[in-house]
Design a protein around this motif. Structure first.
Motif, short mmCIF file in Angstrom:
data_model
loop_
_atom_site.label_atom_id
_atom_site.label_comp_id
_atom_site.label_asym_id
_atom_site.label_seq_id
_atom_site.Cartn_x
_atom_site.Cartn_y
_atom_site.Cartn_z
N PHE A 382 0.84 -1.20 0.00
CA PHE A 382 0.00 0.00 0.00
C PHE A 382 0.88 1.25 0.00
O PHE A 382 0.98 1.99 0.98
N ALA A 383 1.56 1.46 -1.11
CA ALA A 383 2.34 2.68 -1.34
C ALA A 383 1.74 3.34 -2.56
O ALA A 383 1.92 2.88 -3.69
N LEU A 384 0.98 4.44 -2.35
CA LEU A 384 0.25 5.07 -3.44
C LEU A 384 1.21 5.64 -4.47
O LEU A 384 2.39 5.89 -4.19
N ALA A 385 0.69 5.82 -5.67
CA ALA A 385 1.48 6.41 -6.75
C ALA A 385 1.95 7.80 -6.35
O ALA A 385 1.40 8.43 -5.43
N ASP A 386 2.94 8.31 -7.04
CA ASP A 386 3.64 9.52 -6.60
C ASP A 386 2.70 10.70 -6.38
O ASP A 386 2.72 11.34 -5.32
N ALA A 387 1.85 11.00 -7.36
CA ALA A 387 0.99 12.19 -7.25
C ALA A 387 0.02 12.06 -6.09
O ALA A 387 -0.14 13.00 -5.29
N ASP A 388 -0.63 10.93 -5.95
CA ASP A 388 -1.58 10.73 -4.86
C ASP A 388 -0.87 10.66 -3.51
O ASP A 388 -1.41 11.12 -2.49
N SER A 389 0.30 10.07 -3.47
CA SER A 389 1.04 9.98 -2.21
C SER A 389 1.43 11.36 -1.70
O SER A 389 1.34 11.64 -0.49
N VAL A 390 1.84 12.24 -2.59
CA VAL A 390 2.20 13.60 -2.18
C VAL A 390 0.99 14.32 -1.61
O VAL A 390 1.07 14.99 -0.57
N TYR A 391 -0.16 14.20 -2.27
CA TYR A 391 -1.36 14.86 -1.76
C TYR A 391 -1.77 14.30 -0.40
O TYR A 391 -2.14 15.06 0.51
N VAL A 392 -1.75 12.99 -0.24
CA VAL A 392 -2.16 12.38 1.02
C VAL A 392 -1.27 12.85 2.16
O VAL A 392 -1.75 13.18 3.26
N ASN A 393 0.02 12.90 1.96
CA ASN A 393 0.92 13.37 3.02
C ASN A 393 0.64 14.82 3.39
O ASN A 393 0.67 15.20 4.57
N GLN A 394 0.37 15.64 2.40
CA GLN A 394 0.05 17.05 2.68
C GLN A 394 -1.27 17.16 3.43
O GLN A 394 -1.40 17.98 4.36
N ARG A 395 -2.26 16.34 3.06
CA ARG A 395 -3.55 16.40 3.73
C ARG A 395 -3.45 15.95 5.19
O ARG A 395 -4.06 16.55 6.07
N ILE A 396 -2.69 14.90 5.44
CA ILE A 396 -2.51 14.43 6.81
C ILE A 396 -1.82 15.50 7.66
O ILE A 396 -2.22 15.76 8.81
N GLU A 397 -0.82 16.14 7.11
CA GLU A 397 -0.13 17.20 7.85
C GLU A 397 -1.07 18.37 8.12
O GLU A 397 -1.04 18.98 9.22
N GLU A 398 -1.92 18.69 7.17
CA GLU A 398 -2.87 19.78 7.35
C GLU A 398 -3.87 19.46 8.46
O GLU A 398 -4.19 20.33 9.29
N LEU A 399 -4.37 18.23 8.51
CA LEU A 399 -5.31 17.85 9.56
C LEU A 399 -4.65 17.83 10.92
O LEU A 399 -5.27 18.22 11.93
N HIS A 400 -3.42 17.40 11.00
CA HIS A 400 -2.71 17.41 12.29
C HIS A 400 -2.46 18.83 12.76
O HIS A 400 -2.48 19.11 13.97
N ASP A 401 -2.24 19.75 11.83
CA ASP A 401 -2.02 21.14 12.22
C ASP A 401 -3.26 21.74 12.87
O ASP A 401 -3.16 22.64 13.72
N ARG A 402 -4.43 21.26 12.47
CA ARG A 402 -5.67 21.79 13.05
C ARG A 402 -5.83 21.40 14.52
O ARG A 402 -6.59 22.07 15.23
N THR A 403 -5.17 20.34 14.94
CA THR A 403 -5.33 19.89 16.32
C THR A 403 -4.12 20.21 17.18
O THR A 403 -4.03 19.71 18.31
N LYS A 404 -3.19 20.99 16.66
CA LYS A 404 -2.04 21.39 17.46
C LYS A 404 -2.35 22.67 18.25
O LYS A 404 -3.04 23.56 17.75
#
Length: 620
Positions: A382-404
């Protein structure tokens, strides 16, 4: 007074007179030795022996019969004579056996039959050549002993059709029983099923049968064209490497429009291959954009596209996959296996559970070995393709920033993921099995988890966020979750109501097509109808021979749908501290695997609200 004495001379003379008249030779009578003469002198004498125990006294003296006996004397059957006759009989049987065996050894080696499918019955048909279609065959070795193997023409298409794999496993069982009966020279009752790792002594692997000349050898493979497998090395490195000793190839082909079941089987197959020491390959050449009814005219178009359109390539083995005709769906003891959704009941059926369910544990803890298989596959595949993997990592970081916290870089809040499955998947719970679990139950459980966690932390400043993913676009607009964040916003599903609100008013222009939205969730029928030509009426009845092949637009839409599903799972599984879902959904089970055993099961971070059911792997 002394007893009268017997005059033996007179008796002899009388008898001699009668016998001589019949020309009988003279018989002299002698006094027999007394039985007591052989007795020992004493119990301690050196002449003592046991002769007196085994020598019977002589018969009483008598005179010859005056009239000869008529007829043959009655034979006496002594044990020694019976033993001698038995030895002679065994010798004759041994000579006959070796004679018949020698005659059979002189016969040429040839295939003696294969199974033909006639409904539910299988008939052995004797032929002198192997068939030109995939089927199990019965062969004989140099000693005339029956063996069975599977014959797939080297130039046959790969992979086989799903129904062919199913029929082959059924035929293999019938042929295996038939060969076992040949060895026992009688029909006997066979076991209802054998163990998962049962090795049939009468089965001969394809490569072994070719080595013995029982199946076509390497000469027939020279013109065979084989499609590249995912995970297969290419170029000069492939030519120099050897064929894998054992392998497992997973075929991405299923009649199920959903992606979740295929993904779970893929992960578990990889974990099982690692457990058994098999190299792992993936075939996506038949991941068609159609169901089984459409497979005959799909023209090579795919349901979701190539595997590499979604994922990065899996780990590369240091060996080559075997020739495609050596890959068999069963028996499981074959060197090179093929696993697909069609053969899930053979690969992950009852025999699999008997081996890998932990009988010493209770409830969901019995499933831990299967959970570990799926977890191993998830970590490697389960290692997403490059474009989708980049977006997923950015989205996860964005959601974590909301709870900091604003003034702290280490103290974080909490993310509660909610996965809601509607469409053609209904809950297990009896009262909701014809509809869906109400949205307020999801929301209430999510808020309960937030409150419990924040109260235990004792820090009211912690921030909390609910992240939602669903196949029903209307869920995002509901009162319960209108305030929640989407798992991903890269690819959105929209209902007709939402599309109409955003479409400008074009007046009465009749040539504009009617807006079609994604209504109510994921339905298999809706998925297969994506991108169909508008010239086909919506009410047309499609038959096997008249189904139109999918268009390029259909393939593109289906790839987008698959990417959206995978990104939803990736964000929820990697970012959520708690997950609320229904175990009747395969996506819910996948999220538990992504969280891990300790986090999901031991700590209870994975919460099911669909009755009292527990996690379970592949449902065949």
């Amino acid at each position: 007074m002394s007893p009268p004495s017997l005059d033996l001379s007179k008796t002899y003379t009388y008898s001699d007179m009668i016998l001589s008249s019949r020309n009988t030779p003279r018989i002299s009578l002698r006094r027999a030795a007394s039985y007591k003469d052989n007795a020992p002198l004493s119990s301690t004498s050196s002449r003592f022996s046991f002769n007196h125990l085994i020598v019977s006294p002589p018969p009483s003296p008598g005179l010859p019969a005056l009239v000869p006996r008529h007829g043959k004397p009655v034979p006496t059957h002594t044990p020694r004579r019976c033993l001698r006759g038995l030895i002679w009989l065994l010798g004759v049987l041994v000579i006959l056996y070796y004679g018949v065996s020698r005659i059979q050894m002189d016969r040429p080696i040839r295939a003696v039959g294969w199974a033909t499918n006639a409904g539910e019955e299988y008939e052995m048909v004797g032929e002198s050549e192997v068939p030109d279609f995939p089927t199990p065959v019965v062969v004989t070795d140099k000693r005339g002993r029956a063996k069975w193997t599977v014959s797939i023409p080297p130039d046959h298409e790969f992979p086989l059709k799903p129904e062919q794999y199913v029929d082959m496993c059924s035929q293999n069982m019938e042929v295996a029983m038939h060969v076992a009966d040949l060895h026992s020279h009688s029909h006997r009752e066979h076991a209802a099923h054998y163990g998962y790792y049962h090795v049939d002594p009468n089965f001969m692997d394809v490569a072994e049968a070719e080595a013995h000349g029982l199946l076509p050898g390497p000469k027939s493979k020279t013109n065979m064209k084989e499609d590249e497998l995912v995970g297969e090395m290419t170029g000069g490195q492939m030519i120099e490497s050897d064929v894998c000793e054992k392998s497992m190839t997973f075929v991405l082909e299923t009649a199920d429009a959903g992606l979740g079941k295929t993904l779970m089987m893929l992960w578990m197959s990889y974990g099982l291959a690692q457990k058994e020491g098999r190299e792992f390959f993936i075939d996506d050449s038949r991941w068609y954009a159609c169901s089984l009814l459409h497979s005959s005219i799909a023209n090579g178009r795919r349901a979701y596209g190539k595997f590499t359109n979604f994922f990065q390539p899996p780990p590369m083995p240091q060996c080559r996959p075997p020739p495609r005709h050596e890959m068999l769906p069963c028996p499981h003891s074959a060197r090179h296996l093929v696993v697909s959704a069609a053969t899930a009941s053979h690969t992950f059926g009852g025999a699999f559970n008997e081996v890998y369910e932990d009988a010493r544990k209770m409830e969901v803890y019995r499933q831990k070995p299967m959970f570990d298989f799926a977890r191993t596959g998830y970590e490697k595949l389960f290692a997403l393709a490059d474009a989708d993997s980049v977006y997923v990592n950015q989205r996860i970081e964005e959601l974590h920033d909301r709870t900091k916290l604003l003034n702290s870089e280490t103290a974080n809040g909490m993310l509660v993921g909610v996965h809601i499955r509607h469409g053609d998947r209904h809950p297990y719970e009896f009262q909701y099995r014809d509809s869906y679990v109400p949205l307020d139950r999801y929301a209430a459980r999510a808020r309960s988890l937030l409150n419990d966690t924040l109260n235990q932390a004792g820090n009211g400043n912690n921030l909390a966020e609910i992240v939602i993913a669903s196949d029903d676009p209307d869920v995002y607009e509901s009162d319960e979750f209108s305030h929640a964040a989407r798992a991903q916003e890269h690819i959105k599903l929209a209902s007709k109501k939402h599309l109409d609100s955003e479409t400008p008013n074009l007046g009465t222009r009749k040539f504009v097509d009617e807006t079609v939205g994604w209504e109510g969730g994921f339905f298999a029928g809706m998925f297969w109808s994506l991108g169909k030509p508008s010239s086909v009426p919506a009410t047309a009845v499609e038959l096997k021979d008249t189904t139109l092949p999918p268009t390029e637009e259909a393939v593109r839409l289906r790839e987008l749908l698959g990417r959206a599903y995978l990104m939803d799972l990736a964000v929820l599984g990697k970012s959520s501290d708690r997950i609320v879902c229904t175990v009747s959904s395969m996506g819910c089970k996948l999220l538990a695997v992504m969280m891990g055993w300790d986090e999901a099961v031991v700590k209870g971070s994975w919460v099911n609200i669909d009755g009292d059911f527990e996690w379970r792997g592949v449902s065949w």
